[in-house]
Design a protein around this motif. Structure first.
Motif, short mmCIF file in Angstrom:
data_model
loop_
_atom_site.label_atom_id
_atom_site.label_comp_id
_atom_site.label_asym_id
_atom_site.label_seq_id
_atom_site.Cartn_x
_atom_site.Cartn_y
_atom_site.Cartn_z
N THR A 150 0.81 -1.21 0.00
CA THR A 150 0.00 0.00 0.00
C THR A 150 0.84 1.26 0.00
O THR A 150 0.40 2.30 -0.43
N ASP A 151 2.12 1.15 0.46
CA ASP A 151 2.81 2.44 0.68
C ASP A 151 3.51 2.95 -0.57
O ASP A 151 4.09 4.03 -0.53
N ILE A 152 3.45 2.21 -1.69
CA ILE A 152 4.17 2.68 -2.87
C ILE A 152 3.54 2.11 -4.13
O ILE A 152 2.98 1.02 -4.10
N GLU A 183 9.89 -6.42 5.94
CA GLU A 183 8.53 -6.37 6.49
C GLU A 183 7.53 -5.71 5.55
O GLU A 183 6.33 -5.79 5.75
N SER A 184 8.01 -5.06 4.51
CA SER A 184 7.11 -4.22 3.69
C SER A 184 6.32 -5.03 2.67
O SER A 184 5.38 -4.52 2.07
N GLY A 185 6.78 -6.31 2.42
CA GLY A 185 6.12 -7.11 1.37
C GLY A 185 6.84 -6.99 0.04
O GLY A 185 6.56 -7.75 -0.90
N ILE A 186 7.79 -6.04 -0.06
CA ILE A 186 8.61 -5.90 -1.27
C ILE A 186 10.00 -6.45 -1.00
O ILE A 186 10.59 -6.16 0.05
N THR A 187 10.52 -7.26 -1.93
CA THR A 187 11.91 -7.73 -1.85
C THR A 187 12.61 -7.33 -3.15
O THR A 187 12.04 -7.52 -4.23
N TRP A 188 13.82 -6.77 -3.02
CA TRP A 188 14.60 -6.38 -4.21
C TRP A 188 15.47 -7.57 -4.62
O TRP A 188 16.21 -8.13 -3.79
N VAL A 189 15.36 -7.97 -5.89
CA VAL A 189 16.15 -9.10 -6.43
C VAL A 189 17.15 -8.52 -7.42
O VAL A 189 16.74 -7.90 -8.41
N VAL A 190 18.45 -8.71 -7.14
CA VAL A 190 19.49 -7.92 -7.80
C VAL A 190 20.61 -8.75 -8.38
O VAL A 190 21.16 -9.63 -7.71
N ASP A 191 20.95 -8.47 -9.63
CA ASP A 191 22.19 -8.99 -10.22
C ASP A 191 23.03 -7.77 -10.56
O ASP A 191 22.73 -7.04 -11.51
N PRO A 192 24.10 -7.51 -9.77
CA PRO A 192 24.86 -6.26 -9.96
C PRO A 192 25.57 -6.19 -11.31
O PRO A 192 25.64 -5.11 -11.90
N ILE A 193 26.08 -7.33 -11.81
CA ILE A 193 26.64 -7.39 -13.16
C ILE A 193 26.18 -8.71 -13.78
O ILE A 193 26.73 -9.78 -13.48
N ASP A 194 25.16 -8.63 -14.63
CA ASP A 194 24.72 -9.85 -15.33
C ASP A 194 25.47 -9.88 -16.65
O ASP A 194 25.40 -8.95 -17.44
N GLY A 195 26.25 -10.99 -16.85
CA GLY A 195 27.17 -11.03 -17.98
C GLY A 195 28.58 -10.71 -17.50
O GLY A 195 29.33 -9.98 -18.15
#
Ligand code: LIP
Length: 288
Positions: A8-10, A86-98
């Motif tokens: 809800t917050d974003i 706790e927000s329900g959002i998770t960031w999924v990150v590949d800093p350098i793909d390739g």
């Protein structure tokens, strides 16, 4: 305002803006701060490399995301504190793909950042609501938010709405794919490709799953498939393809995941999946 499910917050578009901003920041770091001598280590095999810049970029991304959204979770390819938040959002990150392209100076690598709901550690238990893939060398910035379409912004600021290809015949399909870091896996992938090749237009091996998925979204390839991907390789690209009218799945109707990811334009997807499954059953999977 696009729906982010129960968050809800974003809004999804605000998450998209954050993903783009942070991906550009990390992109500048890996290009501008690249040392003459990269420190290189290996992971699963002798050819599965990680550089000190992969870790530095991920650390910068974590700091930037925590500054903006301290209650969110995080899952990244490199060392780091994986948590759901706790927000329900998770960031999924590949800093350098390739990373191999980055090591060799081949301009086909990208920062991939996605905001997902659910648990990205469990196949089928998560969904991307916003994502960005930035190639810091070409300046191309791909992004999408759920229900808002997908775009590519180039270095001059020109914004293009993305549509996956409408090719409807297998024989006319330009197909991208990739190979794993383990020799047995590559042998199996080569056998499947050899079986497929006579029945498609041609193959492209770009070296970054995130960029391969963006190419399906913009129609510069018609199909992409690969075995062995992790959530961070596909989280952002998956939404960019679906918001561009393409389809992303696993095989046998499974969700996309480690076993298989197939992304394609709508019109050729079914005939490609059928032909790929034929090729996979012709090549003894157990050797993989
Ligand atoms: C790479 C993927 C690529 C695959 C490589 C590797 P990395 O990810 O983007 O599609 O073929 O084997 O997995 O290791 O550069 O993050």
């Amino acid at each position: 305002m696009a729906d982010t499910g129960f968050i809800t917050d974003i809004s999804a578009s605000e998450l998209r803006t954050i993903a783009l901003e942070v991906a550009h920041e990390a992109g500048r770091l890996i290009v501008d701060a690249r040392p003459d001598e990269l420190l290189v280590a290996t992971k699963s095999t002798a050819t599965d490399v990680v550089t000190d810049m992969d870790q530095r970029a991920q650390d910068l991304i974590v700091r930037s995301l925590v500054d903006r959204r301290p209650r969110d979770g995080f899952l990244g390819e490199e060392e780091g504190d994986t948590h759901l938040g706790e927000s329900g959002i998770t960031w999924v990150v590949d800093p350098i793909d390739g990373t191999v392209n980055y090591l060799y100076g081949v301009p086909a690598y990208a920062v991939s950042i996605a905001a997902v709901t659910g648990d990205p550690r469990v196949e089928g238990a998560w969904t991307t609501v916003a994502g960005a893939v930035v190639n810091p060398v070409t300046g191309e910035a791909y992004s999408a938010a759920r229900g808002e379409g997908a775009t590519r912004e180039d270095r001059s600021g020109r914004l293009t709405s993305l549509r996956a290809s409408s090719v409807d015949t297998l024989g006319q399909s330009l197909v991208a794919t990739g190979f794993g870091y383990a020799a047995a896996r590559r042998a199996w992938q080569a056998a499947v490709l050899a079986d497929l090749l006579p029945d498609i237009r041609d193959i492209r091996r770009i070296g970054s799953a995130a960029l391969d998925l963006c190419r399906v979204a913009e129609g510069s390839v018609d199909v992409y498939y690969e075995r062995g991907l992790h959530p961070w390789d596909l989280a952002a690209g998956w939404l960019i393809v679906t918001e561009a009218g393409g389809i992303v799945s696993g095989s046998d109707g499974e969700p996309p995941g480690e076993r298989l990811v197939i992304a394609a334009g709508n019109a050729v997807r079914d005939s490609f999946v059928m032909r790929l499954e034929q090729a996979m059953s012709a090549c003894n999977v157990t050797s993989d």
